[in-house]
Design an enzyme around this catalytic site. Structure first.
Site, PDB file in Angstrom:
ATOM      1  N   ASP A 187       2.766  -9.366  -3.895  1.00  0.00           N
ATOM      2  CA  ASP A 187       1.973  -8.471  -3.051  1.00  0.00           C
ATOM      3  C   ASP A 187       2.835  -7.231  -2.848  1.00  0.00           C
ATOM      4  OD1 ASP A 187       0.225  -7.278  -1.219  1.00  0.00           O
ATOM      5  OD2 ASP A 187       1.093  -8.369   0.470  1.00  0.00           O
ATOM      6  N   GLU A 244      -1.157  -8.222  -6.796  1.00  0.00           N
ATOM      7  CA  GLU A 244      -2.300  -7.730  -6.034  1.00  0.00           C
ATOM      8  C   GLU A 244      -2.430  -6.246  -6.336  1.00  0.00           C
ATOM      9  OE1 GLU A 244      -3.409  -6.928  -1.447  1.00  0.00           O
ATOM     10  OE2 GLU A 244      -2.924  -9.027  -1.940  1.00  0.00           O
ATOM     11  N   ASP A 289       3.269 -11.168   4.328  1.00  0.00           N
ATOM     12  CA  ASP A 289       3.295 -10.608   2.978  1.00  0.00           C
ATOM     13  C   ASP A 289       3.744 -11.690   1.986  1.00  0.00           C
ATOM     14  OD1 ASP A 289       2.998  -7.477   3.510  1.00  0.00           O
ATOM     15  OD2 ASP A 289       4.326  -8.336   5.035  1.00  0.00           O
TER      16      ASP A 289
END
Length: 189
Positions: A16, A76, A149
């Protein structure tokens, strides 16, 4: 007995990307089942310039890829936001993570945040907390990390695994009705 493609062992690194905090998660697929290897965050708050931050992201991504030697890397993709400058910085963070993995000859896959949330929770509008809760339950994680995260990075890896197992993708079908037409022997009447 010959193992199918999804039964063979595979390591997936999920990322991410973020300019202040980059989350990551590493899973191993063992005979079609997921096993959590690691998750964590890379922080860049100690760096003064954006260039120093993206350099650190690049270096840490190289380090993670070398440490865990993933077969595939799932990232992502940046989402569309109102602040153009934030979007550009986020895109740079994703780009350097992508280049780090590609420079070590790893396959890279991108997933939209909505797709990742939907794969994990069933809802594309799920919150970070909801995604973390589902992953906590899935992997029997006792204590969630302070920075979610990390679970977002893990979610990218899990999403990738689930997409790879998708029978529509493997068959080349574009929809369930197309899958049925192409695979009438798989329909139970």
């Amino acid at each position: 007995m010959t193992l199918t493609k999804e039964q063979k062992n595979k390591v997936i690194l999920g990322i991410d990307p973020g300019t202040n905090v980059m989350g990551y998660g590493v899973v191993e697929v063992v005979q079609g089942k997921l096993k959590l290897i690691s998750m964590g965050v890379v922080k860049t708050s100690e760096f003064n310039t954006h260039y120093d931050k993206i350099h650190h992201i690049f270096q840490r991504t190289l380090s993670l890829v070398k440490q865990y030697n993933p077969d595939e890397v799932a990232l992502e993709a940046p989402f569309f936001g109102k602040n153009v400058q934030s979007m550009l910085k986020l895109g740079r963070a994703q780009g350097v993570a992508m280049v780090a993995a590609l420079s070590l000859e790893k396959q890279v896959f991108e997933y939209a945040p909505l797709k990742i949330k939907q794969a994990i929770t069933g809802s594309g509008s799920a919150s970070k907390e909801q995604v973390a809760y589902f992953l906590k339950s899935m992997f029997k994680i006792e204590i969630l990390p302070k920075e979610l995260d990390a679970t977002d990075g893990l979610a990218a890896a899990v999403c990738h695994h689930l997409q790879e197992r998708n029978p529509l993708k493997r068959s080349g079908a574009s929809s369930w009705s197309d899958f049925i037409k192409k695979n009438p022997n798989k329909v139970v009447k």
